[in-house]
Design an enzyme around this catalytic site. Structure first.
Site, PDB file in Angstrom:
ATOM      1  N   ARG A  46      12.207   2.536   0.719  1.00 19.45           N
ATOM      2  CA  ARG A  46      11.860   1.825   1.949  1.00 19.45           C
ATOM      3  C   ARG A  46      12.867   0.709   2.129  1.00 19.45           C
ATOM      4  O   ARG A  46      13.248   0.034   1.172  1.00 19.45           O
ATOM      5  CB  ARG A  46      10.471   1.236   1.859  1.00 19.45           C
ATOM      6  CG  ARG A  46      10.038   0.618   3.183  1.00 19.45           C
ATOM      7  CD  ARG A  46       8.642   0.105   3.094  1.00 19.45           C
ATOM      8  NE  ARG A  46       8.105  -0.248   4.373  1.00 19.45           N
ATOM      9  CZ  ARG A  46       7.036   0.331   4.922  1.00 19.45           C
ATOM     10  NH1 ARG A  46       6.403   1.288   4.295  1.00 19.45           N
ATOM     11  NH2 ARG A  46       6.584  -0.064   6.088  1.00 19.45           N
ATOM     12  N   LYS A  73      26.330  -9.134  -3.976  1.00 15.66           N
ATOM     13  CA  LYS A  73      27.654  -9.142  -4.606  1.00 15.66           C
ATOM     14  C   LYS A  73      28.628  -8.168  -3.946  1.00 15.66           C
ATOM     15  O   LYS A  73      29.691  -7.891  -4.483  1.00 15.66           O
ATOM     16  CB  LYS A  73      27.521  -8.823  -6.098  1.00 15.66           C
ATOM     17  CG  LYS A  73      26.860  -9.953  -6.896  1.00 15.66           C
ATOM     18  CD  LYS A  73      26.502  -9.515  -8.309  1.00 15.66           C
ATOM     19  CE  LYS A  73      25.731 -10.625  -9.042  1.00 15.66           C
ATOM     20  NZ  LYS A  73      25.087 -10.122 -10.262  1.00 15.66           N
ATOM     21  N   ARG A  98       0.813  -1.225   0.000  1.00 15.95           N
ATOM     22  CA  ARG A  98       0.000   0.000   0.000  1.00 15.95           C
ATOM     23  C   ARG A  98       0.843   1.271   0.000  1.00 15.95           C
ATOM     24  O   ARG A  98       0.513   2.223  -0.697  1.00 15.95           O
ATOM     25  CB  ARG A  98      -1.004  -0.011   1.134  1.00 15.95           C
ATOM     26  CG  ARG A  98      -0.467   0.321   2.495  1.00 15.95           C
ATOM     27  CD  ARG A  98      -1.569   0.231   3.496  1.00 15.95           C
ATOM     28  NE  ARG A  98      -2.128  -1.121   3.464  1.00 15.95           N
ATOM     29  CZ  ARG A  98      -3.352  -1.446   3.832  1.00 15.95           C
ATOM     30  NH1 ARG A  98      -4.163  -0.504   4.271  1.00 15.95           N
ATOM     31  NH2 ARG A  98      -3.764  -2.675   3.778  1.00 15.95           N
ATOM     32  N   THR A  99       1.920   1.297   0.765  1.00 16.27           N
ATOM     33  CA  THR A  99       2.752   2.503   0.771  1.00 16.27           C
ATOM     34  C   THR A  99       3.402   2.696  -0.599  1.00 16.27           C
ATOM     35  O   THR A  99       3.452   3.805  -1.132  1.00 16.27           O
ATOM     36  CB  THR A  99       3.838   2.416   1.868  1.00 16.27           C
ATOM     37  OG1 THR A  99       3.196   2.189   3.128  1.00 16.27           O
ATOM     38  CG2 THR A  99       4.648   3.693   1.948  1.00 16.27           C
ATOM     39  N   HIS A 139       9.146   7.043   9.385  1.00 15.72           N
ATOM     40  CA  HIS A 139       8.199   6.869   8.289  1.00 15.72           C
ATOM     41  C   HIS A 139       7.441   8.197   8.201  1.00 15.72           C
ATOM     42  O   HIS A 139       6.245   8.266   8.495  1.00 15.72           O
ATOM     43  CB  HIS A 139       7.257   5.704   8.611  1.00 15.72           C
ATOM     44  CG  HIS A 139       6.341   5.315   7.488  1.00 15.72           C
ATOM     45  ND1 HIS A 139       6.487   5.772   6.197  1.00 15.72           N
ATOM     46  CD2 HIS A 139       5.244   4.517   7.467  1.00 15.72           C
ATOM     47  CE1 HIS A 139       5.525   5.266   5.445  1.00 15.72           C
ATOM     48  NE2 HIS A 139       4.768   4.507   6.192  1.00 15.72           N
TER      49      HIS A 139
END
Lengths: 337, 337, 337
Positions: C107, C86, C57-58, C135
């Site tokens: 995020r 890597k 949703r975000t 957030h």
């Protein structure tokens, strides 16, 4: 080559005049990739960005390039595609997926799969990397970077002296780059790698046949002396049968400020196909080189976008129409570059 | 049905006049799906393409259809959605996600889930397949293909003779197609399957009730004789409780050039909902039929895009506005079709 | 704060005047988020929507916000990014990815990672949530919702009485909200949680230092009496070392119609950062409150889009240009809201 409607599958398709055409279009497109101008020339077109092997940066670079020309992107990153599991042939997949877009970029873990796909595709296909086989846009963006960086010092690729350093056995980028460099005259390549990771004989003989001067060595300091470009690479751990074998080569060939200063010329350019391994044990390019203006590794990544834009524009035949929908950018971009 | 703002959840919502409306819009949209023209009628609109079950081709077909009308696509392929794990109801998810877009396409592994979702959604929802329950756009694109292919030979769906071949028990596409065919008059359906994979009684009785002539058989040659359309299907291995049971049915009903030539009429059309299983042991449609002009399986997939475009245009009420932003295409498209 | 070209990493960057600026832009953008009008102000711009932790949703909220301003979105949801495997540093990733877009939303599961990324990024970065750290857009959309809901009853955030209910120990949304509420005067916060899930001391002391009146309690009925807003939260099961510990707190603090009616004022607003746990054992907000017009939880989610649009417009410096490309919407939107 007539780019119009062609598949771009291998670096072998390109001769010098094709490369010149591509680079001149790329140059023309730089105001757009640098966010000085906007064009909408491909507004309404769809790229099918088909990644059957994960590669965040290559996928996003192709997608961004298409967006910058005004087109839309549909994509997949689903690797265990359910249709293949259900017994569908790659050619059926190609027939179907090519009906959904105007051009396809495909990456796949299997050698030759992209060419196979292209045979059934009804739209042009660009190879985004098929196993250890081909990744033509990487070679093209590397060569474009070399040309741009040399031009600052009024040099050309004809006459280039370059050191290729690291895992020359498994490094796909190095293989393709060596192929394309053989199109130029008076090129010297220093191959620097551990004995076990030398450039495969087939590439070596092609270089020699085309007149490239080749020097092989295990010694970094010796190999980078007097070159225009140092091209570093990562030990391709994931391609070793025994991962523990890979570890012993890590860190053997690391470039840092001291080695660079003592052996390179003041304008020697440092390149790397990225990702580079920055862990202590590998550290291919030391962080003490981050401020060196000759470190071109991020310019190289940026060049990937403009080279891919140029390929899209050529294959879709819109080079002459880019200006028609051109306008100045209207948002804040001061932080860039 | 008033398409305007409606949810499209089931093939049962459609009567003959709805289908005629849809197909006439689809026909109007073909210049756009065939990349002869561009329209931007949905520029600024957002499709929420919510795939809670993997299905690369259906997902990209819907997304491409929306892009071709000028809209943008936001999507998810995250199956184990973290919110559902955290105890969120599907209705809460619907309330939230429907706030992010103008229309939602949803695919979900659970029967009835899309209808449940639609009850809380604040925008129209199109069913992209819910478990073994419904997949209405597949039936619509199949029917559209039948109509188009028949028209070439001046035939109509009224009077159609069709053979449905293969796994008629688990094949969702066949179930929906049989439903929608019962809207037409004078239809004959030959059902050809192993005894254990026969069409379920509920579908069978609906067909008979609506006046369709039904013949059941296990014999391919017999069943395809005299039909206008042969509709092949795949053994739905993944729906068998015992996968080993599925294996014994594979390859029992394979169509190849010899069988086709000996039993079909010269213009009998071959269809398949795809993916088809091309492995030796299954080989539903042999590769020796690939050059047969009556093989319509990829035209069928292409028709999916234009049918989905038509649904979007009808549900969002923009059919009459498509021409307003129409223009000729400006890129190279010669390889297509 | 000068939004132009800035990274948005923490709610601590915002003072009252920044919030006022943001909210006034958000209000101006509501006709666009509500699909009454279309703007193309960011046509040609690219958002890099980089989600290294799943959050459907975000991610879609940010992507939709950018689309609504006319921009394109490239994104990743690949968590085990092969490049990091890597040995690539987050700063190299930032250098490369920031070359592909005009702005990045990121995020990541690790605290501080987004700030680290932003240091090497060549374009503005917005924090979409980094571990249990920050957030910021959640706090901003919560505050915007509070202001809008209060305004209906001619109240302001100065003078607010709010109850924060549930898991105040692990709930990141509550932490950020408490910080930003301390910018206002005459605020009373009732903290209602089990003893073991109390608001951490650092947040508590910051609230008290800034003059907020704080009451702590374990009793829901008592705590919600006389407040303007009841802000419910979910037990953050995934952050407990022992998941079985989480279970004993579920269902302790559930709001239903009876409790609401007996203890709240007629206009007390109910909020929740979502997802809410609707399973019987948790049931934070009972379904018998679904028809209550003061239930603002979905308006709250909708506000996330317009707040994110406002941030994009401010950071990219296009607030004054939104109207230039504005036009009325042309598709059917009657079902919305």
């Amino acid at each position: 080559m007539d780019f119009n409607g062609s598949h771009i599958l291998s670096i072998d398709q390109f001769d010098r005049s094709d490369i010149e055409t591509l680079f001149s279009v790329a140059e023309k497109l730089e105001p757009y990739s640098l966010r000085k101008k906007v064009t909408r020339v491909l507004e309404g077109a769809i790229l099918g960005n088909m990644f059957f092997e994960p590669s965040t940066r290559t996928r996003i670079s192709f997608g961004a390039a298409f967006n910058l020309l005004g087109g839309a992107v549909r994509e997949t990153t689903e690797i265990g595609s359910s249709s293949l599991v259900k017994g569908e042939s790659l050619r059926d997949t190609a027939q179907v997926l090519s009906g959904y877009s105007d051009i396809v970029v495909m990456r796949h873990f299997e050698d030759g799969s992209v060419e196979d796909f292209s045979k059934a595709s009804r739209v042009p296909v660009i190879n985004g990397g098929d196993g250890s086989n081909e990744h033509p846009t990487q070679a093209l963006l590397d060569l474009y970077t070399i040309e741009k960086e040399l031009k600052i010092n009024k040099k050309t690729i004809d006459g280039l002296r370059i050191a290729l350093v690291g895992d020359l056995k498994f490094g796909r980028a190095v293989h393709s780059l060596s192929k394309v460099l053989s199109l130029y005259s008076n090129v010297t390549i220093n191959l620097i790698s551990p004995e076990e990771l030398k450039l495969p004989p087939s590439y070596l003989s092609q270089l020699k046949k085309s007149g490239v001067v080749v020097n092989e060595s295990e010694n970094l300091e010796e190999g980078i002396t007097g070159v225009d470009i140092v091209y570093m690479t990562r030990i391709q751990e994931e391609r070793f049968k025994n991962k523990s074998d890979a570890i012993k080569y890590k860190g053997l060939l690391s470039l840092n400020k001291e080695i660079y200063t003592e052996n390179c010329e003041p304008n020697t350019v440092i390149m790397h196909p990225l990702p580079r391994d920055s862990r202590q044990e590998a550290n291919e390019i030391d962080s003490d080189l981050m401020e060196n203006p000759n470190l071109a590794i991020f310019r190289q990544a940026d060049n990937g976008v403009v080279i891919r834009m140029a390929l899209f524009a050529l294959v879709l035949g819109v080079v002459d129409k880019i200006e028609d929908t051109s306008r100045d950018i209207s948002w804040h971009t001061s932080k860039r570059h």
